[in-house]
Design a protein around this motif. Sequence first.
Motif, PDB file in Angstrom:
ATOM      1  N   SER A 135     115.410  98.221  17.218  1.00 33.80           N
ATOM      2  CA  SER A 135     116.831  98.539  17.372  1.00 33.80           C
ATOM      3  C   SER A 135     117.364  97.659  18.488  1.00 33.80           C
ATOM      4  O   SER A 135     116.818  97.648  19.602  1.00 33.80           O
ATOM      5  CB  SER A 135     117.028 100.017  17.714  1.00 33.80           C
ATOM      6  N   TYR A 136     118.414  96.908  18.173  1.00 36.50           N
ATOM      7  CA  TYR A 136     118.964  95.925  19.106  1.00 36.50           C
ATOM      8  C   TYR A 136     120.062  96.593  19.931  1.00 36.50           C
ATOM      9  O   TYR A 136     121.178  96.784  19.456  1.00 36.50           O
ATOM     10  CB  TYR A 136     119.452  94.701  18.340  1.00 36.50           C
ATOM     11  N   LEU A 137     119.714  96.960  21.169  1.00 33.26           N
ATOM     12  CA  LEU A 137     120.605  97.731  22.027  1.00 33.26           C
ATOM     13  C   LEU A 137     121.612  96.853  22.756  1.00 33.26           C
ATOM     14  O   LEU A 137     122.581  97.370  23.313  1.00 33.26           O
ATOM     15  CB  LEU A 137     119.779  98.540  23.031  1.00 33.26           C
ATOM     16  N   SER A 138     121.372  95.551  22.769  1.00 26.60           N
ATOM     17  CA  SER A 138     122.275  94.605  23.417  1.00 26.60           C
ATOM     18  C   SER A 138     122.914  93.712  22.363  1.00 26.60           C
ATOM     19  O   SER A 138     122.264  93.332  21.393  1.00 26.60           O
ATOM     20  CB  SER A 138     121.515  93.720  24.411  1.00 26.60           C
ATOM     21  N   ASP A 139     124.152  93.368  22.588  1.00 24.34           N
ATOM     22  CA  ASP A 139     124.864  92.433  21.724  1.00 24.34           C
ATOM     23  C   ASP A 139     124.837  91.070  22.411  1.00 24.34           C
ATOM     24  O   ASP A 139     125.467  90.902  23.460  1.00 24.34           O
ATOM     25  CB  ASP A 139     126.301  92.903  21.515  1.00 24.34           C
ATOM     26  N   PRO A 140     124.106  90.086  21.847  1.00 29.44           N
ATOM     27  CA  PRO A 140     124.035  88.777  22.501  1.00 29.44           C
ATOM     28  C   PRO A 140     125.400  88.126  22.739  1.00 29.44           C
ATOM     29  O   PRO A 140     125.537  87.319  23.652  1.00 29.44           O
ATOM     30  CB  PRO A 140     123.187  87.947  21.539  1.00 29.44           C
ATOM     31  N   GLU A 141     126.401  88.467  21.944  1.00 36.21           N
ATOM     32  CA  GLU A 141     127.736  87.902  22.172  1.00 36.21           C
ATOM     33  C   GLU A 141     128.385  88.510  23.422  1.00 36.21           C
ATOM     34  O   GLU A 141     129.121  87.845  24.133  1.00 36.21           O
ATOM     35  CB  GLU A 141     128.618  88.100  20.948  1.00 36.21           C
ATOM     36  N   ALA A 142     128.094  89.798  23.677  1.00 37.80           N
ATOM     37  CA  ALA A 142     128.653  90.469  24.853  1.00 37.80           C
ATOM     38  C   ALA A 142     127.801  90.231  26.098  1.00 37.80           C
ATOM     39  O   ALA A 142     128.309  90.262  27.217  1.00 37.80           O
ATOM     40  CB  ALA A 142     128.789  91.969  24.592  1.00 37.80           C
ATOM     41  N   GLU A 143     126.486  90.018  25.901  1.00 38.13           N
ATOM     42  CA  GLU A 143     125.561  89.781  27.013  1.00 38.13           C
ATOM     43  C   GLU A 143     124.861  88.445  26.760  1.00 38.13           C
ATOM     44  O   GLU A 143     123.849  88.393  26.066  1.00 38.13           O
ATOM     45  CB  GLU A 143     124.531  90.916  27.113  1.00 38.13           C
ATOM     46  N   PRO A 144     125.402  87.351  27.287  1.00 37.15           N
ATOM     47  CA  PRO A 144     124.856  86.025  26.979  1.00 37.15           C
ATOM     48  C   PRO A 144     123.501  85.720  27.632  1.00 37.15           C
ATOM     49  O   PRO A 144     122.828  84.790  27.206  1.00 37.15           O
ATOM     50  CB  PRO A 144     125.929  85.063  27.487  1.00 37.15           C
ATOM     51  N   ASP A 145     123.085  86.494  28.629  1.00 35.91           N
ATOM     52  CA  ASP A 145     121.814  86.238  29.311  1.00 35.91           C
ATOM     53  C   ASP A 145     120.666  86.893  28.552  1.00 35.91           C
ATOM     54  O   ASP A 145     120.507  88.119  28.605  1.00 35.91           O
ATOM     55  CB  ASP A 145     121.867  86.772  30.743  1.00 35.91           C
ATOM     56  N   GLN A 148     118.481  89.774  29.822  1.00 37.92           N
ATOM     57  CA  GLN A 148     119.041  91.125  29.903  1.00 37.92           C
ATOM     58  C   GLN A 148     119.058  91.852  28.556  1.00 37.92           C
ATOM     59  O   GLN A 148     119.427  93.020  28.499  1.00 37.92           O
ATOM     60  CB  GLN A 148     120.464  91.075  30.466  1.00 37.92           C
ATOM     61  N   TRP A 149     118.682  91.173  27.470  1.00 43.21           N
ATOM     62  CA  TRP A 149     118.724  91.805  26.152  1.00 43.21           C
ATOM     63  C   TRP A 149     117.703  92.935  26.086  1.00 43.21           C
ATOM     64  O   TRP A 149     116.573  92.809  26.550  1.00 43.21           O
ATOM     65  CB  TRP A 149     118.443  90.789  25.061  1.00 43.21           C
ATOM     66  N   ARG A 150     118.126  94.043  25.473  1.00 45.48           N
ATOM     67  CA  ARG A 150     117.260  95.223  25.349  1.00 45.48           C
ATOM     68  C   ARG A 150     117.026  95.528  23.873  1.00 45.48           C
ATOM     69  O   ARG A 150     117.977  95.636  23.100  1.00 45.48           O
ATOM     70  CB  ARG A 150     117.887  96.420  26.060  1.00 45.48           C
ATOM     71  N   THR A 151     115.753  95.661  23.516  1.00 42.66           N
ATOM     72  CA  THR A 151     115.344  95.929  22.144  1.00 42.66           C
ATOM     73  C   THR A 151     114.369  97.091  22.156  1.00 42.66           C
ATOM     74  O   THR A 151     113.342  97.034  22.838  1.00 42.66           O
ATOM     75  CB  THR A 151     114.656  94.686  21.526  1.00 42.66           C
ATOM     76  N   LEU A 152     114.670  98.142  21.419  1.00 44.81           N
ATOM     77  CA  LEU A 152     113.769  99.288  21.314  1.00 44.81           C
ATOM     78  C   LEU A 152     112.857  99.061  20.112  1.00 44.81           C
ATOM     79  O   LEU A 152     113.328  98.947  18.974  1.00 44.81           O
ATOM     80  CB  LEU A 152     114.570 100.580  21.133  1.00 44.81           C
ATOM     81  N   VAL A 153     111.549  98.956  20.362  1.00 42.67           N
ATOM     82  CA  VAL A 153     110.563  98.740  19.306  1.00 42.67           C
ATOM     83  C   VAL A 153     109.961 100.092  18.940  1.00 42.67           C
ATOM     84  O   VAL A 153     109.468 100.819  19.812  1.00 42.67           O
ATOM     85  CB  VAL A 153     109.456  97.766  19.765  1.00 42.67           C
ATOM     86  N   CYS A 154     110.011 100.423  17.650  1.00 43.51           N
ATOM     87  CA  CYS A 154     109.504 101.701  17.146  1.00 43.51           C
ATOM     88  C   CYS A 154     108.458 101.433  16.064  1.00 43.51           C
ATOM     89  O   CYS A 154     108.679 100.614  15.169  1.00 43.51           O
ATOM     90  CB  CYS A 154     110.638 102.527  16.534  1.00 43.51           C
ATOM     91  N   TRP A 155     107.331 102.165  16.135  1.00 43.75           N
ATOM     92  CA  TRP A 155     106.273 101.984  15.147  1.00 43.75           C
ATOM     93  C   TRP A 155     105.726 103.360  14.773  1.00 43.75           C
ATOM     94  O   TRP A 155     105.130 104.035  15.606  1.00 43.75           O
ATOM     95  CB  TRP A 155     105.162 101.121  15.726  1.00 43.75           C
ATOM     96  N   PRO A 156     105.921 103.792  13.511  1.00 42.41           N
ATOM     97  CA  PRO A 156     105.371 105.081  13.083  1.00 42.41           C
ATOM     98  C   PRO A 156     103.854 105.102  13.254  1.00 42.41           C
ATOM     99  O   PRO A 156     103.173 104.107  12.963  1.00 42.41           O
ATOM    100  CB  PRO A 156     105.753 105.159  11.601  1.00 42.41           C
ATOM    101  N   VAL A 157     103.339 106.224  13.742  1.00 46.43           N
ATOM    102  CA  VAL A 157     101.895 106.359  13.968  1.00 46.43           C
ATOM    103  C   VAL A 157     101.379 107.614  13.291  1.00 46.43           C
ATOM    104  O   VAL A 157     102.110 108.583  13.074  1.00 46.43           O
ATOM    105  CB  VAL A 157     101.543 106.387  15.466  1.00 46.43           C
ATOM    106  N   GLY A 158     100.094 107.569  12.977  1.00 46.47           N
ATOM    107  CA  GLY A 158      99.404 108.715  12.395  1.00 46.47           C
ATOM    108  C   GLY A 158      98.170 109.002  13.218  1.00 46.47           C
ATOM    109  O   GLY A 158      97.950 108.389  14.263  1.00 46.47           O
ATOM    110  N   GLY A 159      97.368 109.900  12.672  1.00 44.28           N
ATOM    111  CA  GLY A 159      96.148 110.314  13.359  1.00 44.28           C
ATOM    112  C   GLY A 159      95.215 109.172  13.644  1.00 44.28           C
ATOM    113  O   GLY A 159      95.578 108.008  13.554  1.00 44.28           O
ATOM    114  N   HIS A 160      94.049 109.491  13.972  1.00 47.77           N
ATOM    115  CA  HIS A 160      93.069 108.498  14.369  1.00 47.77           C
ATOM    116  C   HIS A 160      92.729 107.601  13.186  1.00 47.77           C
ATOM    117  O   HIS A 160      92.576 108.049  12.065  1.00 47.77           O
ATOM    118  CB  HIS A 160      91.816 109.195  14.914  1.00 47.77           C
ATOM    119  N   GLY A 161      92.647 106.330  13.482  1.00 52.13           N
ATOM    120  CA  GLY A 161      92.370 105.371  12.426  1.00 52.13           C
ATOM    121  C   GLY A 161      91.914 104.063  13.033  1.00 52.13           C
ATOM    122  O   GLY A 161      91.682 103.969  14.240  1.00 52.13           O
ATOM    123  N   PRO A 162      91.827 103.039  12.206  1.00 54.89           N
ATOM    124  CA  PRO A 162      91.309 101.764  12.678  1.00 54.89           C
ATOM    125  C   PRO A 162      92.259 100.980  13.562  1.00 54.89           C
ATOM    126  O   PRO A 162      91.876  99.985  14.130  1.00 54.89           O
ATOM    127  CB  PRO A 162      91.047 100.992  11.368  1.00 54.89           C
TER     128      PRO A 162
END
Length: 166
Positions: A135-145, A148-162
Amino acid sequence: MATSSIEIVTLEPQPALAVRGDITPEEMPAFFGRAFNGVPGAAAAAGVELVGPPFGLYPSMPGERVEVEAGFPVSAAVGSTTSEGEAVHDLLLPGGEVAQVLHTGPYDTLGETYAALEAWMREQGLAAAGPPWESYLSDPEAEPDPQQWRTLVCWPVGGHGPGPTG
């Protein structure tokens, strides 16, 4: 690049509208631009609201080609449509337990965050239970640096596995 601490959260499945791409890494900026411009028009035409930041979901790990779904969470599913010349379709962002981490910095350093997340998942005995998304929390057009860009990385997880790749 800065990465926040990794945490497990429980999410509800989230309807979204997205554009599908099978592209090269070099084509990603233009693809995301088209998707992020086209989806809001499709949502407005369908009478649904955007309810979150833009995202990119990766059904398979990127290599020479990148399979990606790019769009926005929306208030309700609408079916398939076309906007700005792009085929826009319903997508459901997964619910359940998700490992998430906040990446701060340019997009080209996200690989380091994914490596840290994969290592953490292995240490916790968790296995990937679906494709990751950003999820891209920063807009590169509004925040050119890019630092400072913020990206939330999400990964579904399950029980124990390899682990996430095995």
